[in-house]
Design a protein around this motif. Structure first.
Motif, PDB file in Angstrom:
ATOM      1  N   ILE A   5       6.855 143.603  22.199  1.00  0.00           N
ATOM      2  CA  ILE A   5       8.171 143.720  21.553  1.00  0.00           C
ATOM      3  C   ILE A   5       8.647 142.353  21.091  1.00  0.00           C
ATOM      4  CG2 ILE A   5      10.594 144.332  21.942  1.00  0.00           C
ATOM      5  CD1 ILE A   5       9.590 146.458  23.906  1.00  0.00           C
ATOM      6  N   ASP A   6       8.449 141.345  21.929  1.00  0.00           N
ATOM      7  CA  ASP A   6       8.847 139.990  21.541  1.00  0.00           C
ATOM      8  C   ASP A   6       8.145 139.561  20.253  1.00  0.00           C
ATOM      9  OD1 ASP A   6      10.472 139.790  23.763  1.00  0.00           O
ATOM     10  OD2 ASP A   6       9.008 138.666  24.958  1.00  0.00           O
ATOM     11  N   ARG A   7       6.870 139.893  20.157  1.00  0.00           N
ATOM     12  CA  ARG A   7       6.124 139.485  18.961  1.00  0.00           C
ATOM     13  C   ARG A   7       6.643 140.208  17.730  1.00  0.00           C
ATOM     14  NH1 ARG A   7      -0.519 139.164  18.525  1.00  0.00           N
ATOM     15  NH2 ARG A   7      -0.618 138.408  16.371  1.00  0.00           N
ATOM     16  N   PHE A   8       6.951 141.496  17.876  1.00  0.00           N
ATOM     17  CA  PHE A   8       7.504 142.231  16.742  1.00  0.00           C
ATOM     18  C   PHE A   8       8.878 141.689  16.362  1.00  0.00           C
ATOM     19  CE2 PHE A   8      10.382 145.622  15.293  1.00  0.00           C
ATOM     20  CZ  PHE A   8       9.806 145.855  14.049  1.00  0.00           C
ATOM     21  N   LEU A   9       9.724 141.443  17.352  1.00  0.00           N
ATOM     22  CA  LEU A   9      11.072 140.944  17.056  1.00  0.00           C
ATOM     23  C   LEU A   9      11.036 139.556  16.416  1.00  0.00           C
ATOM     24  CD1 LEU A   9      13.066 142.165  20.196  1.00  0.00           C
ATOM     25  CD2 LEU A   9      13.264 143.000  17.846  1.00  0.00           C
ATOM     26  N   ALA A  10      10.057 138.756  16.797  1.00  0.00           N
ATOM     27  CA  ALA A  10       9.935 137.430  16.171  1.00  0.00           C
ATOM     28  C   ALA A  10       9.731 137.579  14.669  1.00  0.00           C
ATOM     29  CB  ALA A  10       8.783 136.659  16.799  1.00  0.00           C
ATOM     30  N   ALA A  29       2.177 143.863   9.614  1.00  0.00           N
ATOM     31  CA  ALA A  29       0.744 143.759   9.905  1.00  0.00           C
ATOM     32  C   ALA A  29       0.238 142.340   9.659  1.00  0.00           C
ATOM     33  CB  ALA A  29      -0.034 144.758   9.055  1.00  0.00           C
ATOM     34  N   ALA A  30       0.718 141.716   8.588  1.00  0.00           N
ATOM     35  CA  ALA A  30       0.321 140.341   8.294  1.00  0.00           C
ATOM     36  C   ALA A  30       0.783 139.382   9.381  1.00  0.00           C
ATOM     37  CB  ALA A  30       0.875 139.917   6.939  1.00  0.00           C
ATOM     38  N   ALA A  31       1.876 139.757  10.061  1.00  0.00           N
ATOM     39  CA  ALA A  31       2.393 138.951  11.161  1.00  0.00           C
ATOM     40  C   ALA A  31       1.722 139.304  12.487  1.00  0.00           C
ATOM     41  CB  ALA A  31       3.904 139.136  11.277  1.00  0.00           C
ATOM     42  N   GLY A  32       0.773 140.247  12.457  1.00  0.00           N
ATOM     43  CA  GLY A  32       0.005 140.570  13.649  1.00  0.00           C
ATOM     44  C   GLY A  32       0.518 141.740  14.455  1.00  0.00           C
ATOM     45  N   HIS A  65      -6.379 147.355  14.760  1.00  0.00           N
ATOM     46  CA  HIS A  65      -7.029 146.090  14.416  1.00  0.00           C
ATOM     47  C   HIS A  65      -7.169 145.305  15.715  1.00  0.00           C
ATOM     48  CE1 HIS A  65      -7.856 142.102  12.807  1.00  0.00           C
ATOM     49  NE2 HIS A  65      -8.153 142.689  11.661  1.00  0.00           N
ATOM     50  N   PRO A  66      -8.361 144.802  16.010  1.00  0.00           N
ATOM     51  CA  PRO A  66      -8.578 144.165  17.319  1.00  0.00           C
ATOM     52  C   PRO A  66      -7.717 142.940  17.572  1.00  0.00           C
ATOM     53  CG  PRO A  66     -10.447 143.786  15.821  1.00  0.00           C
ATOM     54  CD  PRO A  66      -9.581 144.821  15.178  1.00  0.00           C
ATOM     55  N   ASP A  67      -7.238 142.292  16.528  1.00  0.00           N
ATOM     56  CA  ASP A  67      -6.457 141.067  16.710  1.00  0.00           C
ATOM     57  C   ASP A  67      -4.955 141.291  16.569  1.00  0.00           C
ATOM     58  OD1 ASP A  67      -8.799 139.543  17.039  1.00  0.00           O
ATOM     59  OD2 ASP A  67      -9.059 139.412  14.865  1.00  0.00           O
ATOM     60  N   ALA A  68      -4.547 142.537  16.443  1.00  0.00           N
ATOM     61  CA  ALA A  68      -3.129 142.829  16.224  1.00  0.00           C
ATOM     62  C   ALA A  68      -2.540 143.603  17.394  1.00  0.00           C
ATOM     63  CB  ALA A  68      -2.950 143.627  14.932  1.00  0.00           C
ATOM     64  N   VAL A  69      -1.254 143.460  17.578  1.00  0.00           N
ATOM     65  CA  VAL A  69      -0.504 144.306  18.505  1.00  0.00           C
ATOM     66  C   VAL A  69      -0.292 145.655  17.829  1.00  0.00           C
ATOM     67  CG1 VAL A  69       1.753 144.651  19.572  1.00  0.00           C
ATOM     68  CG2 VAL A  69       0.643 142.415  19.706  1.00  0.00           C
ATOM     69  N   LYS A  70      -0.617 146.734  18.518  1.00  0.00           N
ATOM     70  CA  LYS A  70      -0.486 148.053  17.919  1.00  0.00           C
ATOM     71  C   LYS A  70       0.755 148.765  18.444  1.00  0.00           C
ATOM     72  CE  LYS A  70      -2.785 152.484  17.164  1.00  0.00           C
ATOM     73  NZ  LYS A  70      -3.855 153.405  17.612  1.00  0.00           N
ATOM     74  N   LEU A  71       1.752 148.898  17.560  1.00  0.00           N
ATOM     75  CA  LEU A  71       2.975 149.641  17.876  1.00  0.00           C
ATOM     76  C   LEU A  71       3.135 150.751  16.841  1.00  0.00           C
ATOM     77  CD1 LEU A  71       5.394 146.645  18.684  1.00  0.00           C
ATOM     78  CD2 LEU A  71       3.987 147.985  20.277  1.00  0.00           C
ATOM     79  N   ALA A  72       2.034 151.474  16.593  1.00  0.00           N
ATOM     80  CA  ALA A  72       2.012 152.430  15.485  1.00  0.00           C
ATOM     81  C   ALA A  72       1.786 153.875  15.890  1.00  0.00           C
ATOM     82  CB  ALA A  72       0.911 152.031  14.487  1.00  0.00           C
TER      83      ALA A  72
END
Length: 358
Positions: free
Chosen positions: A341-346, A317-320, A21-28
């Motif tokens: 990583i910071d964004r995921f941990l948040a 995903a809803a959190a980006g 998704h262009p607006d999301a961080v991809k850690l998949a």
């Protein structure tokens, strides 16, 4: 009337890649976040100018470079369109009847049951042991007179766990010499076990002709988009792989980029130290929040959330942040850049998330 299609193909699940998704961080998808080195990018650009010419179907230059790097003969090396193509070709060269069996741990790399069924063979999945490791004893016990192939993903995708050399050798000692064992080391460069315990499939396979090792340029070398992996094994295994190889499937640009990346491997592999430090930071933060995360030897971590895995993935995903849920088992989170990583941990360590999923 439509053409006849093998009816069993209707039951094969499609391989599901990580979401985008262009607006999301991809850690998949276990990709590296850093692009090719300038030397590799230059080689890619120059090679693109010759895209009107077929690639070398024997992949001679890359196989020669790999043989020199690994200390083996060219006859010991095959190259494929990613290591997953080699997985399917290994089923093709070993299994010739629907009753032939392919043993693998589960959960492990999701392509194993797919390539087994595509190869018209029978899957024999063996549940993981405590700690989300391969149950090597149970896998050895699962071998029958119909077993033709065994996949051992080490480090394991998606759990990140890894066995040491001694455990693998004890397992291999139990396997009949006519059964081919695939040590799938796609994440080999991220291993940080001690020098005494760190397994090296190429070294293990030097005295075991029924062992073939798979590695890839998709992960630590950062060429996932070009699809180039390789196998190291006995000459007769490699010769068979080259017989079922789809002609020209390793394209010209992939071959050139892999050679350039191999030449720059010191700089590329230095990047893995940075990633491993972030892997520890990610796992430590998740452990502190109460998630039972096993130790990882790959470029991702595993959250064994069971029935809540898909729900967690959707909430992330809803959190980006896109992560990879495996229904009923867990969630795989790629180790990205520090800010990712910071964004995921948040999200993952927020009190409301912990209360919901722990």
């Amino acid at each position: 009337m439509t053409a006849h299609i093998r009816p069993d193909l209707a039951t094969i699940p499609a391989y599901v890649p990580g979401r985008n998704h262009p607006d999301a961080v991809k850690l998949a998808s276990n990709e590296t976040t850093v692009g090719p080195l300038p030397s590799a990018a230059k080689a890619i650009a120059e090679s693109a100018e010759q895209a009107n010419r077929y690639p070398d179907n024997q992949v001679t230059e890359l196989r020669t470079a790999l043989a020199e790097f690994l200390g083996v003969e060219v006859a010991n090396v095959a190259v494929g369109c990613g290591s997953v193509a080699l997985c399917q070709e290994l089923v093709q060269i070993t299994c010739d009847a629907p009753t032939d069996e392919v043993v693998f741990a589960w959960r492990s790399f999701e392509a194993y049951p797919i390539v087994t069924q595509v190869g018209n063979a029978t899957s024999v999945p063996v549940p993981l042991a405590e700690g989300y490791l391969h149950d090597l004893d149970a896998m050895a016990d699962a071998v029958t007179e119909r077993t033709k192939l065994i996949f051992v993903c080490n480090p394991n995708n998606p759990t990140g766990t890894a066995h040491g050399r001694a455990e693998l050798e004890r397992f291999l000692d139990r396997i009949p010499a006519h059964v081919l064992v695939v040590l799938d080391e796609a994440y080999y460069e991220y291993l940080r076990l001690t020098p005494e315990t760190r397994p090296d499939g190429v070294e293990i396979g030097r005295t075991r002709p029924n062992v073939v090792v798979l590695r890839t340029f998709s992960k630590a070398y950062g060429l996932a988009g070009l699809r180039v992996g390789y196998a190291v094994g006995a000459p007769e295994v490699i010769a068979a792989l080259m017989k079922v190889h789809i002609p020209f499937s390793v394209n010209r640009i992939a071959q050139v980029a892999a050679i350039a990346s191999l030449q720059a491997r010191g700089e590329l592999l230095d990047r893995t130290d940075v990633l491993v430090a972030q892997r520890h930071r990610l796992r430590d933060a998740l452990l502190a929040a109460g998630y039972p995360v096993p130790s990882s030897e790959a470029n991702f971590v595993w959250l064994p959330l069971g029935a809540r895995s898909v729900e967690f993935g959707e909430a992330s995903a809803a959190a980006g942040v896109l992560v990879r849920p495996f229904a009923g088992d867990g969630v795989r989170v790629t180790v990205g850049d520090p800010h990712e990583i910071d964004r995921f941990l948040a999200f993952a360590t927020a009190p409301e998330t912990v209360a919901r999923f722990r």
